[in-house]
Design a protein around this motif. Structure first.
Motif, PDB file in Angstrom:
ATOM      1  N   LYS A 146       0.784  -1.237  -0.095  1.00 27.16           N
ATOM      2  CA  LYS A 146      -0.042   0.045   0.131  1.00 27.16           C
ATOM      3  C   LYS A 146       0.811   1.424  -0.067  1.00 27.16           C
ATOM      4  O   LYS A 146       0.385   2.457  -0.440  1.00 27.16           O
ATOM      5  CB  LYS A 146      -0.975   0.072   1.249  1.00 27.16           C
ATOM      6  CG  LYS A 146      -0.127   0.163   2.448  1.00 27.16           C
ATOM      7  CD  LYS A 146      -1.186   0.080   3.736  1.00 27.16           C
ATOM      8  CE  LYS A 146      -0.590   0.257   4.946  1.00 27.16           C
ATOM      9  NZ  LYS A 146      -1.566   0.415   6.131  1.00 27.16           N
ATOM     10  N   GLU A 147       2.078   1.162   0.449  1.00 30.59           N
ATOM     11  CA  GLU A 147       2.879   2.275   0.472  1.00 30.59           C
ATOM     12  C   GLU A 147       3.491   3.018  -0.791  1.00 30.59           C
ATOM     13  O   GLU A 147       3.730   4.135  -1.052  1.00 30.59           O
ATOM     14  CB  GLU A 147       4.205   2.285   1.504  1.00 30.59           C
ATOM     15  CG  GLU A 147       3.578   1.790   2.909  1.00 30.59           C
ATOM     16  CD  GLU A 147       3.448   0.301   2.945  1.00 30.59           C
ATOM     17  OE1 GLU A 147       3.538  -0.525   2.162  1.00 30.59           O
ATOM     18  OE2 GLU A 147       3.540   0.016   4.461  1.00 30.59           O
ATOM     19  N   VAL A 185       2.524   3.600  -3.910  1.00 24.34           N
ATOM     20  CA  VAL A 185       1.042   4.163  -4.955  1.00 24.34           C
ATOM     21  C   VAL A 185       1.635   4.357  -6.316  1.00 24.34           C
ATOM     22  O   VAL A 185       2.307   5.393  -6.716  1.00 24.34           O
ATOM     23  CB  VAL A 185       0.391   5.062  -4.337  1.00 24.34           C
ATOM     24  CG1 VAL A 185      -0.840   5.403  -5.190  1.00 24.34           C
ATOM     25  CG2 VAL A 185      -0.004   4.658  -2.844  1.00 24.34           C
ATOM     26  N   TYR A 189      -0.035   5.164 -10.443  1.00 28.35           N
ATOM     27  CA  TYR A 189      -1.181   6.005 -11.095  1.00 28.35           C
ATOM     28  C   TYR A 189      -1.397   5.220 -12.631  1.00 28.35           C
ATOM     29  O   TYR A 189      -0.764   5.235 -13.216  1.00 28.35           O
ATOM     30  CB  TYR A 189      -0.984   7.293 -11.310  1.00 28.35           C
ATOM     31  CG  TYR A 189      -0.627   8.042  -9.804  1.00 28.35           C
ATOM     32  CD1 TYR A 189      -1.669   8.253  -9.169  1.00 28.35           C
ATOM     33  CD2 TYR A 189       0.776   7.852  -9.119  1.00 28.35           C
ATOM     34  CE1 TYR A 189      -1.418   8.933  -7.928  1.00 28.35           C
ATOM     35  CE2 TYR A 189       0.896   8.421  -8.283  1.00 28.35           C
ATOM     36  CZ  TYR A 189      -0.227   8.788  -7.202  1.00 28.35           C
ATOM     37  OH  TYR A 189       0.053   9.331  -5.954  1.00 28.35           O
ATOM     38  N   TYR A 224       4.736   5.452 -12.528  1.00 31.30           N
ATOM     39  CA  TYR A 224       5.238   5.818 -11.064  1.00 31.30           C
ATOM     40  C   TYR A 224       6.590   6.422 -11.389  1.00 31.30           C
ATOM     41  O   TYR A 224       7.270   5.814 -12.201  1.00 31.30           O
ATOM     42  CB  TYR A 224       5.567   4.559 -10.547  1.00 31.30           C
ATOM     43  CG  TYR A 224       6.077   4.957  -9.208  1.00 31.30           C
ATOM     44  CD1 TYR A 224       5.420   5.306  -8.058  1.00 31.30           C
ATOM     45  CD2 TYR A 224       7.474   4.355  -8.961  1.00 31.30           C
ATOM     46  CE1 TYR A 224       6.195   5.765  -6.650  1.00 31.30           C
ATOM     47  CE2 TYR A 224       8.028   4.917  -7.722  1.00 31.30           C
ATOM     48  CZ  TYR A 224       7.598   5.368  -6.795  1.00 31.30           C
ATOM     49  OH  TYR A 224       8.208   5.847  -5.596  1.00 31.30           O
ATOM     50  N   LYS A 283       4.264  10.000  -9.781  1.00 27.52           N
ATOM     51  CA  LYS A 283       3.061  10.923 -10.264  1.00 27.52           C
ATOM     52  C   LYS A 283       3.570  11.718 -11.413  1.00 27.52           C
ATOM     53  O   LYS A 283       4.542  12.332 -11.118  1.00 27.52           O
ATOM     54  CB  LYS A 283       2.539  11.376  -9.225  1.00 27.52           C
ATOM     55  CG  LYS A 283       1.075  11.909  -9.380  1.00 27.52           C
ATOM     56  CD  LYS A 283       0.685  12.471  -7.986  1.00 27.52           C
ATOM     57  CE  LYS A 283      -0.849  13.186  -8.325  1.00 27.52           C
ATOM     58  NZ  LYS A 283      -1.272  13.722  -7.084  1.00 27.52           N
ATOM     59  N   GLU A 333      -6.212   6.801 -11.751  1.00 30.49           N
ATOM     60  CA  GLU A 333      -6.642   6.200 -10.694  1.00 30.49           C
ATOM     61  C   GLU A 333      -5.575   5.697  -9.913  1.00 30.49           C
ATOM     62  O   GLU A 333      -4.501   4.929 -10.578  1.00 30.49           O
ATOM     63  CB  GLU A 333      -7.174   4.995 -11.184  1.00 30.49           C
ATOM     64  CG  GLU A 333      -7.875   3.821 -10.250  1.00 30.49           C
ATOM     65  CD  GLU A 333      -8.089   2.266 -10.880  1.00 30.49           C
ATOM     66  OE1 GLU A 333      -8.195   1.524 -10.240  1.00 30.49           O
ATOM     67  OE2 GLU A 333      -8.125   2.515 -12.367  1.00 30.49           O
ATOM     68  N   PRO A 334      -5.319   5.917  -8.519  1.00 26.32           N
ATOM     69  CA  PRO A 334      -4.263   5.461  -7.814  1.00 26.32           C
ATOM     70  C   PRO A 334      -4.429   4.114  -7.627  1.00 26.32           C
ATOM     71  O   PRO A 334      -5.542   3.390  -7.066  1.00 26.32           O
ATOM     72  CB  PRO A 334      -4.060   6.236  -6.727  1.00 26.32           C
ATOM     73  CG  PRO A 334      -5.361   7.190  -6.715  1.00 26.32           C
ATOM     74  CD  PRO A 334      -6.354   6.750  -7.790  1.00 26.32           C
ATOM     75  N   PHE A 335      -3.309   3.241  -7.631  1.00 26.58           N
ATOM     76  CA  PHE A 335      -3.306   1.777  -7.248  1.00 26.58           C
ATOM     77  C   PHE A 335      -1.939   1.348  -6.759  1.00 26.58           C
ATOM     78  O   PHE A 335      -0.844   2.191  -6.853  1.00 26.58           O
ATOM     79  CB  PHE A 335      -3.701   0.856  -8.374  1.00 26.58           C
ATOM     80  CG  PHE A 335      -2.578   0.827  -9.499  1.00 26.58           C
ATOM     81  CD1 PHE A 335      -2.356   1.783 -10.439  1.00 26.58           C
ATOM     82  CD2 PHE A 335      -1.804  -0.308  -9.645  1.00 26.58           C
ATOM     83  CE1 PHE A 335      -1.576   1.821 -11.452  1.00 26.58           C
ATOM     84  CE2 PHE A 335      -0.962  -0.427 -10.598  1.00 26.58           C
ATOM     85  CZ  PHE A 335      -0.948   0.562 -11.274  1.00 26.58           C
ATOM     86  N   GLU A 336      -2.036   0.181  -5.789  1.00 29.93           N
ATOM     87  CA  GLU A 336      -0.868  -0.190  -5.165  1.00 29.93           C
ATOM     88  C   GLU A 336      -0.065  -1.091  -5.856  1.00 29.93           C
ATOM     89  O   GLU A 336      -0.594  -1.972  -6.810  1.00 29.93           O
ATOM     90  CB  GLU A 336      -1.145  -0.949  -3.892  1.00 29.93           C
ATOM     91  CG  GLU A 336      -1.862  -0.014  -2.948  1.00 29.93           C
ATOM     92  CD  GLU A 336      -2.719  -0.635  -1.960  1.00 29.93           C
ATOM     93  OE1 GLU A 336      -2.568  -1.997  -1.754  1.00 29.93           O
ATOM     94  OE2 GLU A 336      -3.444   0.017  -1.259  1.00 29.93           O
ATOM     95  N   GLU A 361       1.722  -4.227  -6.573  1.00 33.71           N
ATOM     96  CA  GLU A 361       1.288  -5.901  -6.160  1.00 33.71           C
ATOM     97  C   GLU A 361       2.195  -6.878  -6.754  1.00 33.71           C
ATOM     98  O   GLU A 361       2.620  -6.971  -7.716  1.00 33.71           O
ATOM     99  CB  GLU A 361      -0.035  -6.109  -6.267  1.00 33.71           C
ATOM    100  CG  GLU A 361      -1.081  -5.213  -5.385  1.00 33.71           C
ATOM    101  CD  GLU A 361      -2.720  -5.445  -5.668  1.00 33.71           C
ATOM    102  OE1 GLU A 361      -3.308  -4.850  -5.142  1.00 33.71           O
ATOM    103  OE2 GLU A 361      -2.864  -6.308  -6.587  1.00 33.71           O
ATOM    104  N   TRP A 381       8.719  -2.160   2.557  1.00 41.67           N
ATOM    105  CA  TRP A 381       8.705  -0.590   3.046  1.00 41.67           C
ATOM    106  C   TRP A 381       9.535  -0.161   4.071  1.00 41.67           C
ATOM    107  O   TRP A 381       8.647  -0.413   5.227  1.00 41.67           O
ATOM    108  CB  TRP A 381       7.145   0.036   2.780  1.00 41.67           C
ATOM    109  CG  TRP A 381       7.102   1.424   2.596  1.00 41.67           C
ATOM    110  CD1 TRP A 381       6.879   2.415   3.418  1.00 41.67           C
ATOM    111  CD2 TRP A 381       7.219   2.132   1.278  1.00 41.67           C
ATOM    112  NE1 TRP A 381       6.605   3.719   2.842  1.00 41.67           N
ATOM    113  CE2 TRP A 381       7.050   3.424   1.827  1.00 41.67           C
ATOM    114  CE3 TRP A 381       7.755   1.651   0.055  1.00 41.67           C
ATOM    115  CZ2 TRP A 381       7.064   4.176   0.250  1.00 41.67           C
ATOM    116  CZ3 TRP A 381       7.689   2.531  -1.011  1.00 41.67           C
ATOM    117  CH2 TRP A 381       7.552   4.041  -0.791  1.00 41.67           C
TER     118      TRP A 381
END
Lengths: 112, 394
Positions: free
Chosen positions: A2-3, A5, A7, A17, A19, A32-35, A37, A92
Motif C-alpha cells: 500500500k505504500e 502508489v 497511477y 510511477y 506521479k 486512478e491510484p493503485f498499489e 502488487e 517498505w
C-alpha cells in the motif's frame, strides 16, 4: 504494497510511477491510484560503492524492478547476489535519514 | 532567422582552482574569447552563463549578474542558464536564438562550474539532486549508479564488454595528453585498469560494472564563446565557423519509466534535429565531441546520434575508427574522461573544441581538414540533451 502508489491513466490505461500532472502517452489529467502488487522482477541493478553524502553505508545494491501488476520502481536490494530476472519480495522500510528523520522507501529481499 | 557564427573562443585548463572565486574563474575564458575575436572595448549585448549548481557548490546565486559586473559588460542583459550537466549546451542555445532572432548582435556565452570547493561525496550528492526526489534520490542513487544500471543492460543487449569500456578510457586519456586544457594528463593501459591483479586497486568499482577509469573526474573549469550574426564575421579576425544546426530533446526524468531503458531517445531526437537544421547527415561529420561522463555513454551516444548502427559503436571503437586519424575521431579533446567534466562548463568546452578544429587551431590533436563538427551535451541521465552541428564556411 500500500505504500508504493502508482497511477493508471483513466483514459488510456498507461501505468505511471512516480506521479505526473498529465499522462505521458495521451496527455489526460485523471488517474486512478493503485498499489504495486505481487513479486518484483529485477530488470537491472548496480553495486553502488560510492554513495553520496548523507548515506553512511559502504555499499548498496540498487536496482529497478517490475511488479506483477506492471509498476516499475527503483529500490534498495538487500540480497547477497543480485541476478537479472530474479523475483524479489517488496518491503517498505527506512532507506535514508533526511533532516534527522527516517525516509521510507522500497526495499527488496528474497523469500518472504 | 539569421545564421549565427562563433567569432571568439576561450577556455581555461580544467582541474582545480583554489585561489580564484567562481566569478574570477568564469571571467578568464570570457576575456580570452573576447580577445580571440578582437572585440576590444566594443559592447556585448547579452551574456548567458551555463552553470548547474553554484548555489550548492559555492554558496552563490545570480552568477550571470555577478559576471556581467566583474567584466564591466554593464548594462548588457545577463542570465544564468541551468540544465544540469547540459547547462552549457542550453546557454549556447539561448545565445544562438537571441542572435538568430535579430534581437542581439554580440552575445557572450560562458559555461563553468567550480565543483571542487566541496568534498567528493558532497559533489556526488549535489549532482544526484537531479534525480527524482522520492522515486530515486532517497535510495542513494548517483549518476554513476544510473550509468551502472544502464551499462549492465547495454552489455546484455549489445555485447559491449568491460574491454570495450576500457578502450574508450584509454583512447580518451591518450587524446587528453595532447590537450593543454585537459584535467587529466595520464596515459593508462588495459593491463593497469582491467587485466592485472592491481587493476582492482588502480581502478576500483565505483558502481558496477563501472570502475574508476570508466568515470569522468570531478572538475573545476570553464569555457566561453562569442557569437554574432554570420554577416558580421568580416568585422573580426577569425575564420567563419557557423552554428549550422541545433537540437534539444527531453525524456522521462526517471530511467525506470522508459519503455526501453537502453534507448536514449533524447539523444536520438536532439541529434536528428541538429542534422536536419544543418541540412547535413552524420556521414558529413569530421569529428564529434560526445558526453562521455561514463565510458559506456561514448559508445551508446555514437550509435544514437546516428554515426553507427545500434550495437556497432563498440566495433567501430575496436577498429580504431574513433581515434584521431580514424574516419570519425570522437573526443579528440580527451572528452569528459580526460579533459574533465565541469558540469555547466562541458557543453561550451565541447563547442570550443570543435571551433579550434574547424579553424585548424587544435595543435597536436588537430583533426586534419575538419569542416563539420558535432557536439552532444547530456543532461540528467539522458533526460535533457542538446546537440550542435558546426560548420566552417568560406
Amino acid at each position: 504494497m500500500k505504500e508504493l502508489v502508482a497511477y493508471r491513466c483513466k483514459k488510456c490505461g498507461l501505468i505511471m510511477y512516480p506521479k505526473h500532472g498529465r499522462c505521458l502517452r495521451c496527455k489526460a489529467r485523471e488517474f486512478e491510484p493503485f498499489e504495486a502488487e505481487g513479486d518484483a522482477r529485477l530488470i537491472t541493478y548496480t553495486d553502488n560503492q560510492t554513495l553520496p553524502w548523507g548515506i553512511d553505508d559502504r555499499q548498496r545494491f540498487l536496482g529497478i524492478v517490475e511488479f506483477a501488476n506492471g509498476v516499475k520502481a527503483m529500490g534498495w536490494l538487500k540480497v547477497a547476489t543480485p541476478k537479472l530476472g530474479m523475483k524479489l519480495k517488496p518491503h517498505w522500510e527506512p532507506v535514508r535519514v533526511m533532516g534527522g528523520e527516517d525516509v521510507y522507501g522500497l526495499v527488496l529481499r528474497q523469500g518472504k | 532567422m539569421r545564421k549565427v557564427a562563433i567569432v571568439g573562443v576561450g577556455m581555461i585548463p580544467f582541474g582545480r582552482y583554489e585561489s580564484e572565486s567562481l566569478v574570477e574563474m568564469l571571467a578568464m575564458p570570457a576575456l580570452r574569447a573576447m580577445d580571440d575575436a578582437g572585440i576590444g572595448d566594443r559592447a556585448v549585448d547579452a551574456l548567458y552563463v551555463g552553470n548547474m549548481a553554484a548555489g550548492m557548490f559555492n554558496h552563490q546565486s545570480a552568477v550571470a549578474s555577478a559576471l556581467a559586473d566583474y567584466l564591466a559588460l554593464l548594462p548588457a542583459a545577463a542570465d544564468t542558464i541551468e540544465n544540469g550537466p547540459a547547462s552549457g549546451g542550453s546557454a549556447i542555445k539561448n545565445g544562438l536564438l537571441a542572435v538568430a532572432s535579430g534581437y542581439y548582435d554580440l552575445v557572450l556565452v560562458v559555461g563553468g562550474e567550480k565543483m571542487r570547493d566541496v568534498i567528493g561525496p558532497r559533489a556526488t550528492d549535489t549532482v544526484a539532486t537531479m534525480t527524482h526526489p522520492t522515486a530515486e534520490y532517497i535510495y542513494g542513487v548517483t549518476l554513476p549508479s544510473l550509468a551502472g544500471m544502464f551499462t549492465r543492460l547495454y552489455m546484455e543487449k549489445y555485447g559491449v564488454t568491460e574491454r570495450h569500456l576500457a578502450q574508450v578510457a584509454i583512447k580518451n586519456h591518450n587524446n587528453g595528453l595532447l590537450n593543454p586544457y585537459a584535467h587529466i594528463h595520464a596515459s593508462i593501459t588495459q593491463e593497469g585498469i582491467l587485466d592485472s591483479p592491481h587493476s582492482v586497486v588502480n581502478s576500483p568499482i565505483v558502481s558496477d560494472p563501472l570502475r574508476l577509469y570508466d568515470c569522468c573526474p570531478v572538475s573545476d573549469g570553464a569555457a566561453a564563446l562569442l557569437l554574432c550574426p554570420a554577416e558580421m564575421v568580416a568585422e573580426f579576425k577569425k575564420p567563419k565557423v557557423v552554428i549550422a544546426g541545433f537540437g534539444q530533446a527531453t525524456d522521462t526524468q526517471t530511467v525506470q519509466e522508459r519503455e526501453d531503458p537502453t534507448d536514449l531517445k533524447a539523444v536520438r531526437l536532439a541529434a536528428q534535429q541538429a542534422f536536419a537544421m544543418a541540412k547535413q547527415t552524420p556521414r558529413d561529420v569530421d569529428l564529434a565531441e560526445l558526453h562521455d561522463a561514463f565510458t559506456i555513454l561514448e559508445i551508446a551516444e555514437s550509435e544514437h546520434a546516428g554515426f553507427f548502427k545500434k550495437g556497432e559503436g563498440a566495433r567501430a571503437l575496436e577498429e580504431g575508427r574513433t581515434r584521431i586519424g580514424g574516419d570519425l575521431p570522437i573526443n579528440p579533446s580527451g572528452g569528459l574522461k580526460a579533459r574533465g567534466h565541469a558540469l555547466g562548463g562541458t557543453g561550451v568546452a565541447q563547442v570550443a573544441e570543435l571551433v579550434w578544429h574547424l579553424r585548424g587551431e587544435a595543435g597536436q590533436r588537430q583533426v586534419k581538414g575538419a569542416e563539420v563538427g558535432f557536439s552532444l551535451n547530456f543532461g540528467g541521465f539522458g533526460n535533457n540533451v542538446t546537440a550542435f552541428v558546426l560548420r566552417r564556411e568560406a
